[in-house]
Design a protein around this motif. Structure first.
Motif, PDB file in Angstrom:
ATOM      1  N   PRO A 112       0.818  -1.227   0.000  1.00 55.83           N
ATOM      2  CA  PRO A 112       0.000   0.000   0.000  1.00 55.83           C
ATOM      3  C   PRO A 112       0.846   1.269   0.000  1.00 55.83           C
ATOM      4  CG  PRO A 112       0.140  -0.859   2.214  1.00 55.83           C
ATOM      5  CD  PRO A 112       0.839  -1.867   1.322  1.00 55.83           C
ATOM      6  N   PHE A 113       0.174   2.367  -0.205  1.00 57.70           N
ATOM      7  CA  PHE A 113       0.748   3.708  -0.149  1.00 57.70           C
ATOM      8  C   PHE A 113       0.030   4.421   0.996  1.00 57.70           C
ATOM      9  CE2 PHE A 113       0.634   8.201  -1.185  1.00 57.70           C
ATOM     10  CZ  PHE A 113       1.836   8.478  -1.806  1.00 57.70           C
ATOM     11  N   LEU A 114       0.767   4.987   1.930  1.00 57.69           N
ATOM     12  CA  LEU A 114       0.164   5.638   3.091  1.00 57.69           C
ATOM     13  C   LEU A 114       0.275   7.153   2.970  1.00 57.69           C
ATOM     14  CD1 LEU A 114      -1.087   5.457   5.960  1.00 57.69           C
ATOM     15  CD2 LEU A 114       1.262   5.431   6.844  1.00 57.69           C
ATOM     16  N   GLN A 115      -0.832   7.830   3.150  1.00 57.76           N
ATOM     17  CA  GLN A 115      -0.861   9.296   3.075  1.00 57.76           C
ATOM     18  C   GLN A 115      -1.452   9.861   4.357  1.00 57.76           C
ATOM     19  OE1 GLN A 115      -3.503  10.833   0.092  1.00 57.76           O
ATOM     20  NE2 GLN A 115      -2.907  12.950   0.393  1.00 57.76           N
ATOM     21  N   VAL A 116      -0.711  10.738   5.013  1.00 57.75           N
ATOM     22  CA  VAL A 116      -1.213  11.448   6.180  1.00 57.75           C
ATOM     23  C   VAL A 116      -2.032  12.635   5.677  1.00 57.75           C
ATOM     24  CG1 VAL A 116      -0.602  12.693   8.286  1.00 57.75           C
ATOM     25  CG2 VAL A 116       0.780  10.743   7.544  1.00 57.75           C
ATOM     26  N   ILE A 117      -3.293  12.728   6.086  1.00 61.41           N
ATOM     27  CA  ILE A 117      -4.167  13.779   5.574  1.00 61.41           C
ATOM     28  C   ILE A 117      -3.960  15.067   6.366  1.00 61.41           C
ATOM     29  CG2 ILE A 117      -6.534  14.453   5.041  1.00 61.41           C
ATOM     30  CD1 ILE A 117      -5.447  12.074   3.415  1.00 61.41           C
ATOM     31  N   ARG A 118      -3.514  16.068   5.660  1.00 61.76           N
ATOM     32  CA  ARG A 118      -3.345  17.407   6.225  1.00 61.76           C
ATOM     33  C   ARG A 118      -3.985  18.418   5.276  1.00 61.76           C
ATOM     34  NH1 ARG A 118       1.753  15.065   7.799  1.00 61.76           N
ATOM     35  NH2 ARG A 118       2.052  15.247  10.061  1.00 61.76           N
ATOM     36  N   ASP A 119      -4.234  19.605   5.785  1.00 61.38           N
ATOM     37  CA  ASP A 119      -4.762  20.661   4.916  1.00 61.38           C
ATOM     38  C   ASP A 119      -4.353  22.022   5.470  1.00 61.38           C
ATOM     39  OD1 ASP A 119      -7.219  22.087   6.385  1.00 61.38           O
ATOM     40  OD2 ASP A 119      -7.359  19.953   6.865  1.00 61.38           O
ATOM     41  N   TYR A 120      -4.447  23.019   4.610  1.00 62.94           N
ATOM     42  CA  TYR A 120      -4.222  24.404   5.015  1.00 62.94           C
ATOM     43  C   TYR A 120      -4.735  25.313   3.903  1.00 62.94           C
ATOM     44  CZ  TYR A 120      -0.165  23.731   1.974  1.00 62.94           C
ATOM     45  OH  TYR A 120       0.632  23.406   0.914  1.00 62.94           O
ATOM     46  N   HIS A 121      -4.943  26.570   4.274  1.00 62.54           N
ATOM     47  CA  HIS A 121      -5.284  27.594   3.278  1.00 62.54           C
ATOM     48  C   HIS A 121      -4.406  28.804   3.518  1.00 62.54           C
ATOM     49  CE1 HIS A 121      -7.397  30.364   0.701  1.00 62.54           C
ATOM     50  NE2 HIS A 121      -7.600  31.174   1.729  1.00 62.54           N
ATOM     51  N   THR A 122      -3.806  29.305   2.461  1.00 61.65           N
ATOM     52  CA  THR A 122      -2.931  30.471   2.549  1.00 61.65           C
ATOM     53  C   THR A 122      -3.684  31.701   2.049  1.00 61.65           C
ATOM     54  OG1 THR A 122      -1.028  29.052   2.093  1.00 61.65           O
ATOM     55  CG2 THR A 122      -0.700  31.414   1.865  1.00 61.65           C
ATOM     56  N   PRO A 123      -3.794  32.756   2.851  1.00 61.44           N
ATOM     57  CA  PRO A 123      -4.577  33.929   2.451  1.00 61.44           C
ATOM     58  C   PRO A 123      -3.878  34.844   1.455  1.00 61.44           C
ATOM     59  CG  PRO A 123      -3.643  34.273   4.620  1.00 61.44           C
ATOM     60  CD  PRO A 123      -3.302  32.867   4.230  1.00 61.44           C
ATOM     61  N   ARG A 124      -2.656  34.484   1.029  1.00 61.16           N
ATOM     62  CA  ARG A 124      -1.942  35.282   0.043  1.00 61.16           C
ATOM     63  C   ARG A 124      -1.472  34.383  -1.097  1.00 61.16           C
ATOM     64  NH1 ARG A 124       2.671  38.821   2.590  1.00 61.16           N
ATOM     65  NH2 ARG A 124       2.642  39.610   0.453  1.00 61.16           N
ATOM     66  N   ALA A 125      -1.333  34.977  -2.276  1.00 59.55           N
ATOM     67  CA  ALA A 125      -0.904  34.206  -3.439  1.00 59.55           C
ATOM     68  C   ALA A 125       0.153  34.934  -4.256  1.00 59.55           C
ATOM     69  CB  ALA A 125      -2.103  33.888  -4.336  1.00 59.55           C
ATOM     70  N   ALA A 126       0.456  36.183  -3.901  1.00 63.96           N
ATOM     71  CA  ALA A 126       1.435  36.956  -4.672  1.00 63.96           C
ATOM     72  C   ALA A 126       2.318  37.752  -3.720  1.00 63.96           C
ATOM     73  CB  ALA A 126       0.722  37.892  -5.647  1.00 63.96           C
TER      74      ALA A 126
END
Length: 436
Positions: free
Chosen positions: A323-337
């Motif tokens: 198998p392939f194991l993936q730890v689920i994480r997330d984030y949102h960055t309020p800037r892009a430039a």
């Protein structure tokens, strides 16, 4: 950024997001298009499989049709799925909702994009595109002064001594695009202190595996035909999902395709170090590739759910040995430039979605259209940033809602849903110019 279009663009990261942007910018129609350099830390190509299916939504289908001349629409790109369905312990299915989508695989889409870029990079002898594998970016510096660019420092990773023994080089560009994923050097360089964005552990992992459909019974194949199928593990607040994806060499012929298996398992953060330690003793942060998960670890976890699964799910599970194991994480960055638009942040480097909505590739394809307009001078970087950040925030909320709904009970799932629908309302106001 200077009002002059950039002549030289460096893209950090040559996974799907980087390749999408590189191919798009390579095909810019204006008379003096920029040169494109793709820097990728992985020393080999093709890259290791992610064992993940990819949902091809509208933005990515439009991109592939435009840049790779897939004029037959979705035909040949993947396997059409019509509905989401659930299955009970007796193997009986029930339609949950209508959801037309095309399911492809990471290797297939990555191969198409990489092949398209390499094919067109030197078209006409101009040599405008370069893909350089085995170069890890270790520094990004904005040069001071009007019209100045960005300096990138990279280190060789494919030497006999490893990265520590690798040579270093310095490159300069008018624009740098950070497409370097969750551990982005661009994001970590320009968002520090109170602005620093750290991936948040969702409280669960994904166990993934790919099984040739020829390895399972005809009855099991029929059970998963045409639809994405969910099963909720009773009493555990976890779920398993199975669906068809293209087989080896992206084959779409029935009997030669593959079944993608994904089990979202709740794991306390304290257990992650032991779970993500591979066969060599190395502890990974986010993924443990296929072949490196210790057999004893997989056996312990897989045998715990085998009796809880309907027969079709259990049969697929029994054929997964690496198998392939993936730890689920997330984030949102309020800037892009950053640096007046000389540095842009795109795709997973800006916002990491949870995988439940199969939308990361579509998010990257959405970013492509905006970056094209910035490079051509059709829109300012501030306007692009507002649009891209708002789009990502909306779908980040949606991905969290889906994850919490399946993996959590009570107020947490309802709270995540409320935040998503609040975001939907705010997005509508922003589109009308009534709110930022």
């Amino acid at each position: 950024m200077s009002s002059n279009p950039p002549k030289n663009i460096i893209i950090i990261g040559a996974s799907l997001t980087g390749l999408l942007h590189a191919l798009s910018l390579l095909h810019l129609p204006h008379p003096d298009p920029p040169s494109i350099t793709l820097l990728e830390s992985t020393p080999t190509t093709p890259r290791l499989s992610h064992m993940a299916g990819i949902g091809l939504a509208s933005h990515i289908v439009t991109f592939l049709s435009r840049h790779l001349r897939t004029n037959d629409g979705v035909a040949g790109l993947g396997i059409e799925s019509h509905c989401l369905q659930t299955m009970d312990m007796r193997g009986r299915t029930r339609l949950l909702l209508r959801a037309e989508r095309v399911l492809s695989c990471w290797e297939g889409v990555e191969g198409m994009l990489r092949g398209g870029f390499l094919r067109d990079a030197d078209k006409g002898g101009q040599g405008r595109g370069r893909l350089e594998m085995g170069w890890r970016v270790v520094g990004v510096e904005v040069l001071e002064g009007e019209g100045k660019g960005v300096r990138v420092r990279a280190r060789r990773t494919d030497t006999a001594e490893g990265e520590r023994g690798g040579e270093e080089r310095v490159l300069e560009a008018d624009m740098v695009i950070g497409a370097d994923g969750h551990n982005s050097i661009v994001r970590n360089t320009f968002m520090t202190g109170a602005e620093k964005v750290v991936p948040e552990y969702a409280g669960y992992v994904a166990w993934r595996g790919v099984v040739p459909e020829s390895a399972v019974s005809e009855e099991t194949r029929r059970a998963f035909q045409h639809n994405v199928t969910y099963f909720l593990l009773e009493g555990r607040r976890e779920h398993v999902i199975v669906y068809h994806i293209p087989g080896p060499s992206t084959s779409l012929t029935p009997g030669t395709r593959s079944l993608n298996f994904c089990w979202y398992a709740n794991i306390p953060a304290s257990a992650l170090p032991s779970l993500t330690t591979d066969t060599s003793g190395y502890t990974h942060h986010t993924t443990v590739p296929s072949g490196l998960v210790p057999a004893t670890t997989w056996s312990l976890h897989s045998t715990s759910i085998h009796p809880l699964l309907p027969a079709p799910f259990a049969e697929v599970l029994s054929h997964i040995h690496h198998p392939f194991l993936q730890v689920i994480r997330d984030y949102h960055t309020p800037r892009a430039a950053f640096a007046d638009g000389r540095v842009l942040l795109v795709g997973d480097a800006r916002t990491l979605l949870r995988p439940h909505i199969a939308f990361s590739t579509n998010q990257a394809a959405f970013d492509v259209g905006g970056v094209e307009r910035v490079v051509k001078g059709e829109v300012g970087w501030r306007e692009w940033e507002r649009e891209s950040v708002g789009f990502s925030r909306l779908h980040w909320r949606r991905s969290r809602w889906f994850g919490e709904w399946f993996q959590r009970s009570g107020w947490l799932s309802w709270w995540a849903g409320g935040l998503y629908w609040w975001e939907v309302g705010m997005d509508g106001l922003r589109r009308r110019g009534w709110w930022w």
